[in-house]
Write a protein that holds these residues in place. Sequence first.
Motif, PDB file in Angstrom:
ATOM      1  N   THR A   1       0.837  -1.200   0.000  1.00 22.18           N
ATOM      2  CA  THR A   1       0.000   0.000   0.000  1.00 22.18           C
ATOM      3  C   THR A   1       0.867   1.243   0.000  1.00 22.18           C
ATOM      4  OG1 THR A   1      -1.622  -1.213   1.329  1.00 22.18           O
ATOM      5  CG2 THR A   1      -1.883   1.182   1.167  1.00 22.18           C
ATOM      6  N   ASP A   2       0.610   2.146  -0.922  1.00 20.57           N
ATOM      7  CA  ASP A   2       1.276   3.446  -0.918  1.00 20.57           C
ATOM      8  C   ASP A   2       0.408   4.406  -0.115  1.00 20.57           C
ATOM      9  OD1 ASP A   2       3.326   5.414  -2.137  1.00 20.57           O
ATOM     10  OD2 ASP A   2       1.382   6.334  -2.600  1.00 20.57           O
ATOM     11  N   LYS A   3       0.941   4.910   0.993  1.00 22.14           N
ATOM     12  CA  LYS A   3       0.096   5.691   1.898  1.00 22.14           C
ATOM     13  C   LYS A   3      -0.417   6.972   1.251  1.00 22.14           C
ATOM     14  CE  LYS A   3       4.067   7.778   4.295  1.00 22.14           C
ATOM     15  NZ  LYS A   3       4.749   7.901   5.601  1.00 22.14           N
ATOM     16  N   ASP A   4       0.414   7.617   0.409  1.00 26.24           N
ATOM     17  CA  ASP A   4      -0.048   8.848  -0.232  1.00 26.24           C
ATOM     18  C   ASP A   4      -1.207   8.583  -1.182  1.00 26.24           C
ATOM     19  OD1 ASP A   4       1.745  10.379   1.126  1.00 26.24           O
ATOM     20  OD2 ASP A   4       3.117  10.714  -0.529  1.00 26.24           O
ATOM     21  N   THR A   5      -1.140   7.471  -1.891  1.00 26.38           N
ATOM     22  CA  THR A   5      -2.221   7.119  -2.817  1.00 26.38           C
ATOM     23  C   THR A   5      -3.499   6.802  -2.053  1.00 26.38           C
ATOM     24  OG1 THR A   5      -0.624   6.236  -4.406  1.00 26.38           O
ATOM     25  CG2 THR A   5      -2.918   5.587  -4.678  1.00 26.38           C
ATOM     26  N   ALA A   6      -3.374   6.016  -0.983  1.00 27.29           N
ATOM     27  CA  ALA A   6      -4.551   5.666  -0.184  1.00 27.29           C
ATOM     28  C   ALA A   6      -5.178   6.905   0.443  1.00 27.29           C
ATOM     29  CB  ALA A   6      -4.158   4.663   0.903  1.00 27.29           C
ATOM     30  N   ILE A   7      -4.337   7.794   0.972  1.00 25.65           N
ATOM     31  CA  ILE A   7      -4.847   9.016   1.595  1.00 25.65           C
ATOM     32  C   ILE A   7      -5.502   9.910   0.552  1.00 25.65           C
ATOM     33  CG2 ILE A   7      -4.183  11.132   2.808  1.00 25.65           C
ATOM     34  CD1 ILE A   7      -1.990   9.476   4.192  1.00 25.65           C
ATOM     35  N   LEU A   8      -4.898   9.985  -0.623  1.00 22.31           N
ATOM     36  CA  LEU A   8      -5.470  10.802  -1.706  1.00 22.31           C
ATOM     37  C   LEU A   8      -6.862  10.313  -2.074  1.00 22.31           C
ATOM     38  CD1 LEU A   8      -5.231  13.000  -3.887  1.00 22.31           C
ATOM     39  CD2 LEU A   8      -4.144  11.269  -5.355  1.00 22.31           C
ATOM     40  N   TYR A   9      -7.028   9.009  -2.236  1.00 20.77           N
ATOM     41  CA  TYR A   9      -8.347   8.456  -2.568  1.00 20.77           C
ATOM     42  C   TYR A   9      -9.338   8.699  -1.425  1.00 20.77           C
ATOM     43  CZ  TYR A   9      -6.765   6.029  -6.793  1.00 20.77           C
ATOM     44  OH  TYR A   9      -6.300   5.738  -8.042  1.00 20.77           O
ATOM     45  N   MET A  10      -8.857   8.586  -0.185  1.00 28.03           N
ATOM     46  CA  MET A  10      -9.735   8.832   0.960  1.00 28.03           C
ATOM     47  C   MET A  10     -10.221  10.276   0.969  1.00 28.03           C
ATOM     48  SD  MET A  10     -10.016  10.343   4.157  1.00 28.03           S
ATOM     49  CE  MET A  10      -8.329  10.755   4.549  1.00 28.03           C
ATOM     50  N   TRP A  11      -9.293  11.230   0.776  1.00 29.55           N
ATOM     51  CA  TRP A  11      -9.663  12.643   0.778  1.00 29.55           C
ATOM     52  C   TRP A  11     -10.561  12.985  -0.411  1.00 29.55           C
ATOM     53  CZ3 TRP A  11      -9.842  14.963   4.996  1.00 29.55           C
ATOM     54  CH2 TRP A  11      -8.807  14.988   5.937  1.00 29.55           C
ATOM     55  N   ASP A  12     -10.279  12.399  -1.567  1.00 30.67           N
ATOM     56  CA  ASP A  12     -11.131  12.654  -2.746  1.00 30.67           C
ATOM     57  C   ASP A  12     -12.575  12.246  -2.470  1.00 30.67           C
ATOM     58  OD1 ASP A  12      -9.058  13.688  -4.230  1.00 30.67           O
ATOM     59  OD2 ASP A  12      -8.740  11.888  -5.446  1.00 30.67           O
ATOM     60  N   ALA A  13     -12.735  11.081  -1.853  1.00 33.62           N
ATOM     61  CA  ALA A  13     -14.081  10.615  -1.535  1.00 33.62           C
ATOM     62  C   ALA A  13     -14.725  11.517  -0.493  1.00 33.62           C
ATOM     63  CB  ALA A  13     -14.027   9.170  -1.032  1.00 33.62           C
ATOM     64  N   HIS A  14     -13.974  11.879   0.517  1.00 31.64           N
ATOM     65  CA  HIS A  14     -14.512  12.742   1.568  1.00 31.64           C
ATOM     66  C   HIS A  14     -15.018  14.057   0.989  1.00 31.64           C
ATOM     67  CE1 HIS A  14     -14.139  15.856   4.769  1.00 31.64           C
ATOM     68  NE2 HIS A  14     -14.679  14.911   5.516  1.00 31.64           N
ATOM     69  N   GLN A  15     -14.228  14.667   0.109  1.00 37.57           N
ATOM     70  CA  GLN A  15     -14.630  15.952  -0.455  1.00 37.57           C
ATOM     71  C   GLN A  15     -15.856  15.810  -1.344  1.00 37.57           C
ATOM     72  OE1 GLN A  15     -13.327  18.881   0.557  1.00 37.57           O
ATOM     73  NE2 GLN A  15     -15.125  19.681  -0.518  1.00 37.57           N
ATOM     74  N   ALA A  16     -15.912  14.725  -2.106  1.00 37.54           N
ATOM     75  CA  ALA A  16     -17.083  14.499  -2.964  1.00 37.54           C
ATOM     76  C   ALA A  16     -18.350  14.387  -2.132  1.00 37.54           C
ATOM     77  CB  ALA A  16     -16.879  13.231  -3.799  1.00 37.54           C
ATOM     78  N   LEU A  17     -18.248  13.781  -0.972  1.00 38.97           N
ATOM     79  CA  LEU A  17     -19.415  13.593  -0.112  1.00 38.97           C
ATOM     80  C   LEU A  17     -19.788  14.881   0.615  1.00 38.97           C
ATOM     81  CD1 LEU A  17     -18.405  10.092   1.278  1.00 38.97           C
ATOM     82  CD2 LEU A  17     -19.839  10.631  -0.690  1.00 38.97           C
ATOM     83  N   ILE A  18     -18.792  15.656   1.026  1.00 44.37           N
ATOM     84  CA  ILE A  18     -19.074  16.957   1.638  1.00 44.37           C
ATOM     85  C   ILE A  18     -19.733  17.879   0.613  1.00 44.37           C
ATOM     86  CG2 ILE A  18     -18.014  19.054   2.563  1.00 44.37           C
ATOM     87  CD1 ILE A  18     -18.231  16.807   4.582  1.00 44.37           C
ATOM     88  N   ASP A  19     -19.285  17.810  -0.633  1.00 49.56           N
ATOM     89  CA  ASP A  19     -19.858  18.655  -1.682  1.00 49.56           C
ATOM     90  C   ASP A  19     -21.337  18.355  -1.906  1.00 49.56           C
ATOM     91  OD1 ASP A  19     -17.506  19.999  -2.068  1.00 49.56           O
ATOM     92  OD2 ASP A  19     -16.855  18.805  -3.781  1.00 49.56           O
ATOM     93  N   ILE A  20     -21.746  17.113  -1.642  1.00 46.26           N
ATOM     94  CA  ILE A  20     -23.167  16.776  -1.738  1.00 46.26           C
ATOM     95  C   ILE A  20     -23.960  17.560  -0.690  1.00 46.26           C
ATOM     96  CG2 ILE A  20     -24.885  14.961  -1.350  1.00 46.26           C
ATOM     97  CD1 ILE A  20     -22.876  12.960  -2.470  1.00 46.26           C
ATOM     98  N   GLY A  21     -23.413  17.580   0.512  1.00 41.94           N
ATOM     99  CA  GLY A  21     -24.150  18.174   1.614  1.00 41.94           C
ATOM    100  C   GLY A  21     -24.192  19.686   1.625  1.00 41.94           C
ATOM    101  N   LYS A  22     -23.167  20.344   1.121  1.00 41.38           N
ATOM    102  CA  LYS A  22     -23.082  21.802   1.254  1.00 41.38           C
ATOM    103  C   LYS A  22     -24.309  22.539   0.724  1.00 41.38           C
ATOM    104  CE  LYS A  22     -18.144  22.708   1.667  1.00 41.38           C
ATOM    105  NZ  LYS A  22     -16.947  23.277   1.023  1.00 41.38           N
ATOM    106  N   PRO A  23     -24.740  22.293  -0.512  1.00 40.60           N
ATOM    107  CA  PRO A  23     -25.919  23.037  -0.985  1.00 40.60           C
ATOM    108  C   PRO A  23     -27.198  22.648  -0.253  1.00 40.60           C
ATOM    109  CG  PRO A  23     -25.265  21.376  -2.597  1.00 40.60           C
ATOM    110  CD  PRO A  23     -24.176  21.436  -1.575  1.00 40.60           C
ATOM    111  N   MET A  24     -27.270  21.401   0.240  1.00 37.92           N
ATOM    112  CA  MET A  24     -28.470  20.961   0.936  1.00 37.92           C
ATOM    113  C   MET A  24     -28.567  21.557   2.331  1.00 37.92           C
ATOM    114  SD  MET A  24     -28.696  16.936   0.034  1.00 37.92           S
ATOM    115  CE  MET A  24     -28.859  16.323  -1.638  1.00 37.92           C
ATOM    116  N   PHE A  25     -27.445  21.559   3.040  1.00 39.34           N
ATOM    117  CA  PHE A  25     -27.465  21.920   4.446  1.00 39.34           C
ATOM    118  C   PHE A  25     -27.168  23.390   4.690  1.00 39.34           C
ATOM    119  CE2 PHE A  25     -25.706  17.393   4.647  1.00 39.34           C
ATOM    120  CZ  PHE A  25     -26.974  16.860   4.471  1.00 39.34           C
ATOM    121  N   ASN A  26     -26.846  24.126   3.639  1.00 35.89           N
ATOM    122  CA  ASN A  26     -26.486  25.531   3.797  1.00 35.89           C
ATOM    123  C   ASN A  26     -27.640  26.350   4.364  1.00 35.89           C
ATOM    124  OD1 ASN A  26     -24.922  27.844   3.620  1.00 35.89           O
ATOM    125  ND2 ASN A  26     -25.514  28.255   1.520  1.00 35.89           N
ATOM    126  N   ASP A  27     -28.835  26.122   3.867  1.00 31.91           N
ATOM    127  CA  ASP A  27     -29.979  26.925   4.286  1.00 31.91           C
ATOM    128  C   ASP A  27     -31.086  26.119   4.964  1.00 31.91           C
ATOM    129  OD1 ASP A  27     -28.905  29.300   3.149  1.00 31.91           O
ATOM    130  OD2 ASP A  27     -29.529  28.611   1.168  1.00 31.91           O
TER     131      ASP A  27
END
Length: 356
Positions: A215-241
């Motif tokens: 396992t390359d830790k930078d690659t694993a962390i990158l994929y983890m952060w990419d997924a996290h941001q994609a999921l946060i982006d779902i919530g932002k417009p919904m939960f903003n107001d």
Amino acid sequence: MWSALVIPTFLFLSCFSVGSAQIPGSVTHGNDRYPPFWDQINGDIAEFPVQDNKIIIDLWKYKDRLQIYKILIRESNKYFVQFGKNDTGNVLWGLTLLYGKLYKTGRFVKPSNSSVCAYEGEFPGCISIDSGWGGFNFYVLTIYFLAAIESGFLRNISQEIVFLSPEEHRSYFCYSIEECRASFPQAMDTAKKFYQYLQSRKILSIVGGTPVYNTDKDTAILYMWDAHQALIDIGKPMFNDIFQYSSATERDFTFNFLLAIEFCAAAIYRSFFESSAEFLVGFPHRPLTDEDDPILPSDFNIREKALMSSVKLISNINQMTGGSFLTVWKKAMNVSKITQFLGRLVIKNLLLIPNT
């Protein structure tokens, strides 16, 4: 020009903030760094109740979400054994520890009635469907879990999963692989990439009877952060107001904090247990009130004040530059591993995270 100035600018800001870091708040070590009730569950899907040959999970119960986190941690630990002793090198610890911190600091309560879903310290409670933080966390965890099932990463689940879905705000959430894929196919695919990467890893050696994967830790962390941001982006417009926060100040802190996490993600910040626990030492111990703005009251310690001030500063600079500060930061982090290292160093200093 921005590209040449972004790292020096952040270095200046971090040096400015570190002036108060010489007397950091106490760092607590031990089991209290784990989410509340962590030791009461074993990370086994069999712990959930079964009805009509279906596994029943209530995502609006704190303990049920915690159980899912522990399942994901336990099932993925084998890919990260070389990055930390006693399974502390798993890159999912950052998400897991933040979940526990949100619950412990009262951010899953019903904002209009803080006694509903409050953390009592004795029994695991609920997560209010009106909580903005609860909504963000819903998507982060649910799609991570469903992507793990869809990708075949969780092979030991032989029964159908049923998520209980209250009618309130029903249209703002997805409760199955079919619903989430229909509504958020890109986010599901991004989360699946994390598990697909882990599944592609091969055993390099056996150390003390334990397989070590390539396992390359930078690659694993990158994929983890990419997924996290994609999921946060779902919530932002919904939960903003639509969804509630205890105050406008708490709402602003929420979005400032999530923006700061984007800077962390671009620098591939290490989301292991130790680094995540240190990061969260400064997370404010209670929801903010409007009386906390602009002067932070005395019940916040130096680490809490530093983190809140830093994430607000980052947000203000990004807003003044029309969002280009984050854009250029991301470009700078893509230049090389050296700029990523410098970026992580800046973030640790700016947010007052001591070396461990």
